[in-house]
Scaffold this motif. Structure first.
Motif, PDB file in Angstrom:
ATOM      1  N   TYR A  92       0.779  -1.286   0.117  1.00  0.00           N
ATOM      2  CA  TYR A  92      -0.064   0.058   0.178  1.00  0.00           C
ATOM      3  C   TYR A  92       0.930   1.067   0.067  1.00  0.00           C
ATOM      4  O   TYR A  92       1.804   1.429   0.849  1.00  0.00           O
ATOM      5  CB  TYR A  92      -0.897  -0.107   1.057  1.00  0.00           C
ATOM      6  CG  TYR A  92      -2.194  -0.967   1.064  1.00  0.00           C
ATOM      7  CD1 TYR A  92      -1.801  -2.256   1.102  1.00  0.00           C
ATOM      8  CD2 TYR A  92      -3.152  -0.521   0.904  1.00  0.00           C
ATOM      9  CE1 TYR A  92      -2.863  -3.055   0.988  1.00  0.00           C
ATOM     10  CE2 TYR A  92      -4.461  -1.602   0.766  1.00  0.00           C
ATOM     11  CZ  TYR A  92      -4.051  -2.812   0.667  1.00  0.00           C
ATOM     12  OH  TYR A  92      -5.353  -3.598   0.414  1.00  0.00           O
ATOM     13  N   TYR A  93       0.443   2.152  -0.791  1.00  0.00           N
ATOM     14  CA  TYR A  93       1.390   3.674  -0.964  1.00  0.00           C
ATOM     15  C   TYR A  93       0.250   4.654  -0.826  1.00  0.00           C
ATOM     16  O   TYR A  93      -0.856   4.526  -1.122  1.00  0.00           O
ATOM     17  CB  TYR A  93       1.726   3.464  -2.461  1.00  0.00           C
ATOM     18  CG  TYR A  93       2.771   2.662  -2.899  1.00  0.00           C
ATOM     19  CD1 TYR A  93       2.450   1.307  -3.537  1.00  0.00           C
ATOM     20  CD2 TYR A  93       4.450   2.588  -2.719  1.00  0.00           C
ATOM     21  CE1 TYR A  93       3.123   0.275  -3.698  1.00  0.00           C
ATOM     22  CE2 TYR A  93       5.010   1.475  -3.024  1.00  0.00           C
ATOM     23  CZ  TYR A  93       4.745   0.333  -3.657  1.00  0.00           C
ATOM     24  OH  TYR A  93       5.366  -0.403  -4.087  1.00  0.00           O
ATOM     25  N   CYS A  94       0.926   5.763  -0.236  1.00  0.00           N
ATOM     26  CA  CYS A  94      -0.012   6.829  -0.199  1.00  0.00           C
ATOM     27  C   CYS A  94       0.898   7.744  -1.224  1.00  0.00           C
ATOM     28  O   CYS A  94       2.248   7.672  -1.270  1.00  0.00           O
ATOM     29  CB  CYS A  94      -0.057   7.242   1.146  1.00  0.00           C
ATOM     30  SG  CYS A  94       1.530   7.748   2.259  1.00  0.00           S
ATOM     31  N   ALA A  95       0.153   8.701  -1.535  1.00  0.00           N
ATOM     32  CA  ALA A  95       0.763   9.570  -2.583  1.00  0.00           C
ATOM     33  C   ALA A  95      -0.033  11.020  -2.425  1.00  0.00           C
ATOM     34  O   ALA A  95      -1.218  11.294  -2.218  1.00  0.00           O
ATOM     35  CB  ALA A  95       0.723   9.132  -4.126  1.00  0.00           C
ATOM     36  N   ALA A  96       0.752  12.272  -2.602  1.00  0.00           N
ATOM     37  CA  ALA A  96       0.230  13.612  -2.620  1.00  0.00           C
ATOM     38  C   ALA A  96      -0.213  14.021  -4.270  1.00  0.00           C
ATOM     39  O   ALA A  96       0.605  13.935  -5.089  1.00  0.00           O
ATOM     40  CB  ALA A  96       1.101  14.607  -1.916  1.00  0.00           C
ATOM     41  N   HIS A  97      -1.368  14.450  -4.155  1.00  0.00           N
ATOM     42  CA  HIS A  97      -1.951  14.888  -5.570  1.00  0.00           C
ATOM     43  C   HIS A  97      -1.222  16.348  -5.923  1.00  0.00           C
ATOM     44  O   HIS A  97      -0.813  17.037  -5.361  1.00  0.00           O
ATOM     45  CB  HIS A  97      -3.368  15.024  -5.535  1.00  0.00           C
ATOM     46  CG  HIS A  97      -4.093  15.404  -6.884  1.00  0.00           C
ATOM     47  ND1 HIS A  97      -4.379  16.402  -7.299  1.00  0.00           N
ATOM     48  CD2 HIS A  97      -4.503  14.277  -7.766  1.00  0.00           C
ATOM     49  CE1 HIS A  97      -5.021  16.219  -8.668  1.00  0.00           C
ATOM     50  NE2 HIS A  97      -5.187  15.010  -8.999  1.00  0.00           N
ATOM     51  N   ARG A  98      -1.152  16.749  -7.357  1.00  0.00           N
ATOM     52  CA  ARG A  98      -0.707  17.700  -7.661  1.00  0.00           C
ATOM     53  C   ARG A  98      -1.495  18.959  -7.250  1.00  0.00           C
ATOM     54  O   ARG A  98      -0.881  20.068  -7.360  1.00  0.00           O
ATOM     55  CB  ARG A  98      -0.281  17.622  -9.312  1.00  0.00           C
ATOM     56  CG  ARG A  98      -1.792  17.746  -9.946  1.00  0.00           C
ATOM     57  CD  ARG A  98      -1.316  17.650 -11.551  1.00  0.00           C
ATOM     58  NE  ARG A  98      -0.748  16.393 -12.097  1.00  0.00           N
ATOM     59  CZ  ARG A  98       0.373  16.443 -12.391  1.00  0.00           C
ATOM     60  NH1 ARG A  98       1.175  17.375 -12.458  1.00  0.00           N
ATOM     61  NH2 ARG A  98       1.029  15.223 -12.788  1.00  0.00           N
ATOM     62  N   GLY A  99      -2.642  18.388  -6.809  1.00  0.00           N
ATOM     63  CA  GLY A  99      -3.570  19.843  -6.619  1.00  0.00           C
ATOM     64  C   GLY A  99      -4.435  19.604  -5.346  1.00  0.00           C
ATOM     65  O   GLY A  99      -3.753  18.601  -4.605  1.00  0.00           O
TER      66      GLY A  99
END
Length: 122
Positions: A92-99
């Motif tokens: 499982y990965y978390c990621a930050a959106h560009r917006g």
């Protein structure tokens, strides 16, 4: 910059809570998403949350079982996973959106953390 943790081995029907913590920068103005990838499978969208937590979206495979939330004061996002199934086994990965909001497409997420392994035994 983002680190997902809290994974482990759990029996089917059990629960896990995955925190995603940010370091060196704040992501309080970014939407954040969770994805997972099982061996031999493509990366799958799980859930996402807008910058202020006011809007969320879930993938069909986890809807009703998983809940995403965030605490911007702690620069953290959480994935509460209930009624786990063996098919939830993945990294499982978390990621930050560009917006400030989110999308279900991984290509719109620009900061990715190291994943955490979740294994659900039958």
């Amino acid at each position: 910059q983002l680190q997902a943790y809290g994974g482990g081995l759990v029996q089917a029907g059990g629960s896990l809570r995955l925190p995603c913590a940010a370091s060196r920068r704040t992501f309080s103005n970014n939407g954040v998403g969770w994805f997972r990838q099982a061996p031999g499978k493509e990366r799958e969208f799980i859930a996402a949350i807008s910058w202020n937590g006011g809007s969320t979206v879930y993938g069909d495979s986890v809807k009703g079982r998983f809940t995403i939330s965030r605490d911007n004061a702690k620069n953290s996002v959480y994935l509460e996973m209930n009624s786990l199934k063996p098919e939830d086994t993945a990294v499982y990965y978390c990621a930050a959106h560009r917006g400030s909001y989110y999308s279900t497409s991984a290509q719109n997420y620009i900061y990715w953390g190291q994943g955490t392994q979740v294994t659900v035994s039958s």
